[in-house]
Design a protein around this motif. Structure first.
Motif, PDB file in Angstrom:
ATOM      1  N   PRO A  24      43.345  40.227  40.685  1.00 57.17           N
ATOM      2  CA  PRO A  24      42.454  39.120  40.295  1.00 57.17           C
ATOM      3  C   PRO A  24      41.633  38.558  41.455  1.00 57.17           C
ATOM      4  O   PRO A  24      40.497  38.119  41.257  1.00 57.17           O
ATOM      5  CB  PRO A  24      43.423  38.062  39.742  1.00 57.17           C
ATOM      6  N   LEU A  25      42.192  38.594  42.656  1.00 60.48           N
ATOM      7  CA  LEU A  25      41.438  38.105  43.815  1.00 60.48           C
ATOM      8  C   LEU A  25      40.225  38.981  44.080  1.00 60.48           C
ATOM      9  O   LEU A  25      39.129  38.467  44.357  1.00 60.48           O
ATOM     10  CB  LEU A  25      42.352  38.060  45.042  1.00 60.48           C
ATOM     11  N   LYS A  26      40.381  40.278  43.989  1.00 58.80           N
ATOM     12  CA  LYS A  26      39.244  41.176  44.213  1.00 58.80           C
ATOM     13  C   LYS A  26      38.192  41.009  43.114  1.00 58.80           C
ATOM     14  O   LYS A  26      36.994  41.086  43.382  1.00 58.80           O
ATOM     15  CB  LYS A  26      39.725  42.620  44.273  1.00 58.80           C
ATOM     16  N   GLU A  27      38.633  40.758  41.889  1.00 61.37           N
ATOM     17  CA  GLU A  27      37.683  40.597  40.785  1.00 61.37           C
ATOM     18  C   GLU A  27      36.912  39.283  40.878  1.00 61.37           C
ATOM     19  O   GLU A  27      35.747  39.219  40.479  1.00 61.37           O
ATOM     20  CB  GLU A  27      38.429  40.673  39.451  1.00 61.37           C
ATOM     21  N   ASN A  28      37.554  38.234  41.377  1.00 62.01           N
ATOM     22  CA  ASN A  28      36.917  36.916  41.466  1.00 62.01           C
ATOM     23  C   ASN A  28      36.553  36.544  42.896  1.00 62.01           C
ATOM     24  O   ASN A  28      36.428  35.357  43.209  1.00 62.01           O
ATOM     25  CB  ASN A  28      37.856  35.843  40.889  1.00 62.01           C
ATOM     26  N   PHE A  83      42.189  25.084  47.649  1.00 57.82           N
ATOM     27  CA  PHE A  83      41.463  25.813  46.604  1.00 57.82           C
ATOM     28  C   PHE A  83      41.965  27.248  46.486  1.00 57.82           C
ATOM     29  O   PHE A  83      42.277  27.744  45.390  1.00 57.82           O
ATOM     30  CB  PHE A  83      39.968  25.772  46.916  1.00 57.82           C
ATOM     31  N   VAL A  84      42.084  27.929  47.609  1.00 59.76           N
ATOM     32  CA  VAL A  84      42.556  29.324  47.587  1.00 59.76           C
ATOM     33  C   VAL A  84      44.026  29.379  47.179  1.00 59.76           C
ATOM     34  O   VAL A  84      44.445  30.267  46.424  1.00 59.76           O
ATOM     35  CB  VAL A  84      42.331  29.980  48.958  1.00 59.76           C
ATOM     36  N   ASP A 128      42.973  29.175  37.176  1.00 52.12           N
ATOM     37  CA  ASP A 128      41.648  29.778  37.098  1.00 52.12           C
ATOM     38  C   ASP A 128      40.765  29.261  38.230  1.00 52.12           C
ATOM     39  O   ASP A 128      41.002  28.174  38.780  1.00 52.12           O
ATOM     40  CB  ASP A 128      40.998  29.470  35.745  1.00 52.12           C
ATOM     41  N   VAL A 129      39.724  30.021  38.533  1.00 52.82           N
ATOM     42  CA  VAL A 129      38.827  29.617  39.613  1.00 52.82           C
ATOM     43  C   VAL A 129      38.135  28.311  39.267  1.00 52.82           C
ATOM     44  O   VAL A 129      37.968  27.428  40.124  1.00 52.82           O
ATOM     45  CB  VAL A 129      37.794  30.724  39.891  1.00 52.82           C
TER      46      VAL A 129
END
Length: 253
Positions: free
Chosen positions: A88-92, A137-138, A146-147
């Motif tokens: 998910p980190l790479k996608e967002n 935030f991170v 969610d972001v």
């Protein structure tokens, strides 16, 4: 003297050997040995210091010349990436990268070797709390939020994250623990969504861990409702008590 006598004397000298050293000479020999050992230890310490210097972190150490725009020293943060949040980190990544760089004026990168997200202030950083907001935030995204929800930590100042485990409320194991998680989530996640909407919070259920994002008062109301569900209270009773408390809080403001 005949040649045979000379050879005999040489043989006798070899068999007898050199004369024994005195006690003073033995002390000198022992001192020399100790000096040699000390030199070996010194070389080992130098090798260890060289290895420790080779294992320095990727970011250089703080120096007097590394200053921000207001003259303060540079600050660093590292947030570990759990295995289940790496994809998910790479996608967002662009959704995380953009507010950190454009709004907080921080430098950010993903260290693929150590699996850490690294943040650093720069000479363009103006806000003193920017590095803390960026790390919160991170970190919220790594916990499972969610972001868009985690981005509220950057825009607002009175939001916090509260984390606890079901075992902290009541020691449960096996099927009892599974039923407690089911009571919190509800059918299709309805109970969790209802608590979120009434208390204006965001909740993440990560196995037996629970993370709540919101203001201090709202987190308190949501935590009490979740603890009541863990202890076995029916959802209808929890809903009624939660709505009454949330209504009092809204009237107070």
């Amino acid at each position: 003297m005949a040649s045979g006598d000379v050879m005999a004397n040489n043989v006798e000298g070899e068999e007898k050997g050199a004369p024994l050293a005195t006690s003073d000479q033995l002390d000198e020999f022992t001192v020399v040995k100790r000096k040699r050992k000390a030199s070996v230890l010194d070389s080992m310490e130098q090798d260890e210091s060289a290895v420790s210097e080779a294992k320095r972190p990727n970011f250089p150490p703080l120096t007097g010349q590394a200053l921000t725009s207001d003259g303060g020293k540079l600050e660093y943060r590292r947030i570990a990436v759990p295995p289940h949040r790496y994809t998910p980190l790479k996608e967002n990544w662009m959704k995380i990268f953009t507010p950190v760089v454009e709004q907080l004026k921080l430098q950010i990168r993903l260290n693929l070797k150590t699996r850490h997200v690294e943040l650093k202030t720069s000479r363009f950083t103006v806000d003193h709390g920017a590095i803390q907001k960026g790390s919160d935030f991170v970190h919220a995204f790594m916990l499972g939020f969610d972001v868009e929800d985690a981005l509220a930590l950057v825009r607002l100042d009175d939001l916090f994250i509260d984390s606890f485990e079901i075992q902290d409320v009541k020691p449960l194991k096996g099927d009892h623990l599974s039923r407690a998680i089911g009571r919190i989530a509800g059918s299709g996640g309805r109970t969790k969504f209802t608590i979120e909407n009434v208390t204006k919070t965001r909740i993440v259920l990560a196995e037996s861990k629970i993370h709540i994002l919101g203001s201090f008062q709202n987190i308190k109301v949501a935590r009490n409702a979740i603890c009541s569900l863990i202890l076995g209270s029916p959802p209808s009773k929890v809903y009624g008590h939660m709505r009454s408390v949330a209504g009092k809080l809204s009237e107070r403001f």
